[in-house]
Scaffold this active site. Structure first.
Site, PDB file in Angstrom:
ATOM      1  CG  LEU A 124      -1.746   1.240   1.512  1.00 49.89           C
ATOM      2  CD1 LEU A 124      -2.826   1.409   0.444  1.00 49.89           C
ATOM      3  CD2 LEU A 124      -2.416   1.182   2.903  1.00 49.89           C
ATOM      4  CB  THR A 125       3.474   2.347   2.440  1.00 48.75           C
ATOM      5  OG1 THR A 125       2.605   2.116   3.535  1.00 48.75           O
ATOM      6  CG2 THR A 125       4.346   3.549   2.723  1.00 48.75           C
ATOM      7  N   PRO A 127       6.465   6.066  -1.637  1.00 47.76           N
ATOM      8  CG  PRO A 127       8.353   6.041  -3.023  1.00 47.76           C
ATOM      9  CD  PRO A 127       6.990   5.428  -2.856  1.00 47.76           C
ATOM     10  CB  ILE A 156       6.663  -3.726   0.870  1.00 47.91           C
ATOM     11  CG1 ILE A 156       6.188  -2.481   0.089  1.00 47.91           C
ATOM     12  CG2 ILE A 156       5.653  -4.868   0.770  1.00 47.91           C
ATOM     13  CD1 ILE A 156       4.971  -1.764   0.690  1.00 47.91           C
ATOM     14  N   GLY A 339      18.113   0.852  35.027  1.00 48.71           N
ATOM     15  CA  GLY A 339      19.170   1.860  35.202  1.00 48.71           C
ATOM     16  C   GLY A 339      20.218   1.713  34.110  1.00 48.71           C
ATOM     17  N   GLY A 340      21.490   1.823  34.500  1.00 42.67           N
ATOM     18  CA  GLY A 340      22.586   1.720  33.520  1.00 42.67           C
ATOM     19  C   GLY A 340      22.505   0.423  32.725  1.00 42.67           C
ATOM     20  CD  GLU A 363      -0.641  -3.825  10.392  1.00 43.20           C
ATOM     21  OE1 GLU A 363      -1.850  -3.866  10.649  1.00 43.20           O
ATOM     22  OE2 GLU A 363       0.048  -4.842  10.173  1.00 43.20           O
ATOM     23  CB  THR A 365       1.319   7.425  12.788  1.00 42.81           C
ATOM     24  OG1 THR A 365       0.251   8.273  12.311  1.00 42.81           O
ATOM     25  CG2 THR A 365       2.364   7.276  11.689  1.00 42.81           C
ATOM     26  CB  SER A 366      -0.036   7.425  17.811  1.00 47.28           C
ATOM     27  OG  SER A 366       0.572   6.257  18.338  1.00 47.28           O
TER      28      SER A 366
HETATM   29  N1  CAA Z   1     -13.323   0.219   6.473  1.00 45.65           N
HETATM   30  C1  CAA Z   1     -14.010   0.304   5.285  1.00 45.65           C
HETATM   31  N2  CAA Z   1     -14.020   1.434   4.545  1.00 45.65           N
HETATM   32  C2  CAA Z   1     -13.335   2.489   4.992  1.00 45.65           C
HETATM   33  C3  CAA Z   1     -12.616   2.467   6.210  1.00 45.65           C
HETATM   34  C4  CAA Z   1     -12.626   1.267   6.952  1.00 45.65           C
HETATM   35  N3  CAA Z   1     -11.958   1.175   8.097  1.00 45.65           N
HETATM   36  N4  CAA Z   1     -12.023   3.659   6.397  1.00 45.65           N
HETATM   37  C5  CAA Z   1     -12.369   4.429   5.356  1.00 45.65           C
HETATM   38  N5  CAA Z   1     -13.162   3.718   4.524  1.00 45.65           N
HETATM   39  C6  CAA Z   1     -13.789   4.187   3.284  1.00 45.65           C
HETATM   40  C7  CAA Z   1     -14.611   5.424   3.593  1.00 45.65           C
HETATM   41  O1  CAA Z   1     -15.920   5.065   4.005  1.00 45.65           O
HETATM   42  C8  CAA Z   1     -14.617   6.139   2.276  1.00 45.65           C
HETATM   43  O2  CAA Z   1     -15.605   5.573   1.424  1.00 45.65           O
HETATM   44  P1  CAA Z   1     -16.749   6.502   0.740  1.00 45.65           P
HETATM   45  O3  CAA Z   1     -15.972   7.489  -0.093  1.00 45.65           O
HETATM   46  O4  CAA Z   1     -17.554   5.543  -0.051  1.00 45.65           O
HETATM   47  O5  CAA Z   1     -17.457   7.141   1.875  1.00 45.65           O
HETATM   48  C9  CAA Z   1     -13.250   5.810   1.698  1.00 45.65           C
HETATM   49  O6  CAA Z   1     -12.794   4.622   2.370  1.00 45.65           O
HETATM   50  C10 CAA Z   1     -12.247   6.915   1.901  1.00 45.65           C
HETATM   51  O7  CAA Z   1     -12.172   7.147   3.293  1.00 45.65           O
HETATM   52  P2  CAA Z   1     -11.680   8.529   3.894  1.00 45.65           P
HETATM   53  O8  CAA Z   1     -12.426   9.651   3.238  1.00 45.65           O
HETATM   54  O9  CAA Z   1     -11.733   8.446   5.388  1.00 45.65           O
HETATM   55  O10 CAA Z   1     -10.163   8.542   3.389  1.00 45.65           O
HETATM   56  P3  CAA Z   1      -8.989   9.544   3.703  1.00 45.65           P
HETATM   57  O11 CAA Z   1      -8.132   9.573   2.499  1.00 45.65           O
HETATM   58  O12 CAA Z   1      -9.493  10.816   4.256  1.00 45.65           O
HETATM   59  O13 CAA Z   1      -8.108   8.867   4.891  1.00 45.65           O
HETATM   60  C11 CAA Z   1      -7.150   7.433   6.490  1.00 45.65           C
HETATM   61  C12 CAA Z   1      -8.290   7.738   5.514  1.00 45.65           C
HETATM   62  C13 CAA Z   1      -7.824   6.843   7.697  1.00 45.65           C
HETATM   63  C14 CAA Z   1      -6.315   8.601   6.920  1.00 45.65           C
HETATM   64  C15 CAA Z   1      -6.273   6.386   5.771  1.00 45.65           C
HETATM   65  O14 CAA Z   1      -5.588   6.955   4.678  1.00 45.65           O
HETATM   66  C16 CAA Z   1      -5.289   5.680   6.675  1.00 45.65           C
HETATM   67  O15 CAA Z   1      -5.655   4.771   7.417  1.00 45.65           O
HETATM   68  N6  CAA Z   1      -4.004   6.073   6.600  1.00 45.65           N
HETATM   69  C17 CAA Z   1      -2.946   5.321   7.251  1.00 45.65           C
HETATM   70  C18 CAA Z   1      -2.397   4.299   6.306  1.00 45.65           C
HETATM   71  C19 CAA Z   1      -1.790   3.131   6.998  1.00 45.65           C
HETATM   72  O16 CAA Z   1      -2.247   2.675   8.040  1.00 45.65           O
HETATM   73  N7  CAA Z   1      -0.753   2.621   6.412  1.00 45.65           N
HETATM   74  C20 CAA Z   1      -0.107   1.449   6.927  1.00 45.65           C
HETATM   75  C21 CAA Z   1       0.418   0.634   5.806  1.00 45.65           C
HETATM   76  S1  CAA Z   1       0.684  -1.066   6.186  1.00 45.65           S
HETATM   77  C22 CAA Z   1       1.935  -1.139   7.281  1.00 45.65           C
HETATM   78  O17 CAA Z   1       2.302  -0.214   7.909  1.00 45.65           O
HETATM   79  C23 CAA Z   1       2.545  -2.472   7.541  1.00 45.65           C
HETATM   80  C24 CAA Z   1       3.838  -2.686   6.950  1.00 45.65           C
HETATM   81  O18 CAA Z   1       4.062  -3.717   6.329  1.00 45.65           O
HETATM   82  C25 CAA Z   1       4.924  -1.736   7.202  1.00 45.65           C
END
Ligand code: CAA
Length: 386
Positions: A124-125, A127, A156, A339-340, A363, A365-366
């Protein structure tokens, strides 16, 4: 499906034994070599850990969320690298298929994921698209009965070992945000995929994260997971589940650190008595225990609600926010109680301190969890459901 209590306990005991006997003794070695030994990976396969969350009909253990979290709590009691080897198969790499895959897709890929023969990663992620995952730029353009994928993915997990990538790409370049995104299962053997070298990281050695570059990668249209334009929701649903699992791993680490700090405090003497007899040390042990108990309770409550079919988006984010921040505080206190010695590599506490830092980042951030919680609260308020 609610899990039989006796089978559940037997599994948890088995995992605890595995962690105590096979993982904890080689934590230092894994950190040094940046690799979990193959014999340990093989044992994880035999225990069924790669298929914890794959339904039984496709070769997995088919655990409900509550049992999966109980197992993740056990796996969290050692270096996170061990869990990470199977982590993407248990969670983000497999769950798009489990939740949204067609019968044919499930039959084709889930058995290999469950056995650990195939490592599955979650791409998903990018740059330029981290927290703002909906802004991803990787494109998947339809060409006959294929989609052609071009783009770059970053950090990834397990990409260097992956055979399958659950890949989110924009099928509609004219639609910005999540709506133009679709999810695909992409086989590593498809021409045009390049996987970068594992990143050098602050902690969690033995767990690997790499760039993945897609250049004109032709993926059959039948590899789309869910429908066109639904890929962002697929990814978010996968993360709802993943965030509970990560909370459990983090809380397992807290439980281990409490054990370490209490044992050490009862042995180490200063001012003529064990430091555990000093109230300022007791406060650190007590705060750690109270927060960890709260995190465990949140995890199990949210997991049970998910098993009962409730939408747990807000609860999963609340749990991840609280549990992962709490683990950060517990690790900090563990260093303080030692401690140390807490700063010296041999004791392993500084390694945990570095390892657990990632829980507040991956997955989501906070701060992303805070955004999700606030949005869900406002949604509920508008629907008069608060
Ligand atoms: N379940 C189902 N649908 C969802 C949902 C959920 N939990 N959250 C959002 N949606 C849907 C919304 O309902 C919306 O649909 P509609 O347009 O039909 O209403 C659509 O998705 C878009 O949602 P938002 O408008 O809320 O989207 P946004 O762009 O404003 O942001 C966000 C959403 C929560 C910030 C999201 O981008 C997010 O979670 N960001 C963090 C990304 C992340 O966690 N990355 C981690 C990658 S994996 C990893 O880290 C592991 C690794 O291997 C390193």
């Amino acid at each position: 499906m609610a899990f039989d209590a006796e089978i559940r306990q037997a599994l948890i005991d088995q995992v605890r034994r595995f962690v105590n006997e096979k993982c904890i003794p080689i934590e230092g070695q894994v950190a040094e070599t940046d690799e979990v030994p193959q014999n340990v990976v093989d044992e994880m396969k035999q225990l069924g850990l790669f298929g914890l969350a794959v339904p039984e009909e496709y070769g997995g253990l088919g655990l409900d969320m509550e049992t999966e979290c109980l197992v993740a709590l056990e796996l969290g009691r050692t270096s996170p690298a061990f869990r990470s080897v199977a982590g993407t198969n248990i969670g983000i790499g497999s769950q798009a298929l489990v939740l949204f895959g067609t019968e044919e897709q499930k039959q084709k890929w889930l058995p290999g994921i469950a056995s650990g023969d195939y490592i599955a990663s979650f791409a998903l992620t990018e740059p330029e698209a981290g927290s703002d995952a909906g802004s991803l730029r990787t494109k998947a353009i339809r060409d006959g009965d294929h989609y052609v994928i071009n783009g770059s993915k970053r950090y990834i997990t397990n990409a260097n070992k992956a055979q399958l990538f659950t890949t989110m790409a924009r099928t509609d370049p004219d639609t910005p945000g999540g709506k133009g995104v679709s999810a695909f299962i992409v086989d590593r053997d498809t021409p045009g995929i390049t996987v970068g070298k594992p990143e050098q990281k602050m902690g969690q050695q033995g767990a690997h994260a790499c760039d993945v570059i897609f250049e004109d990668v032709r993926v059959p249209a039948e590899n789309m997971i869910g429908s066109e334009g639904e890929g962002f929701k697929v990814a978010m649903s996968v993360l709802d589940k993943g965030r509970l699992h990560i909370s459990a791993v983090a809380t397992g680490a807290s439980e281990r650190l409490i054990k370490e700090m209490v044992n050490y405090a009862m042995e180490r003497e200063q001012f003529g008595k064990p430091i555990a007899q000093h109230q300022l040390i007791q406060a650190m042990m007590a705060d750690s225990q109270a927060e960890t108990y709260a995190a465990r309770s949140m995890i199990l409550d949210a997991a049970r609600r998910r098993d009962a079919g409730e939408n747990v988006t807000m609860l999963a984010s609340s749990t991840k926010l609280f549990a992962c921040e709490a683990t950060g505080r517990v690790a900090d206190r563990a260093v303080q109680v030692f401690g140390g010695a807490g700063y010296i590599t041999d004791y392993g506490i500084e390694r945990f301190y570095r390892d657990v830092r990632l829980f507040r980042l991956y997955e989501g951030t906070s701060q992303i969890q805070q955004i999700v919680i606030a949005r869900e609260l406002m949604k509920a308020a508008k629907a008069d459901q608060l």
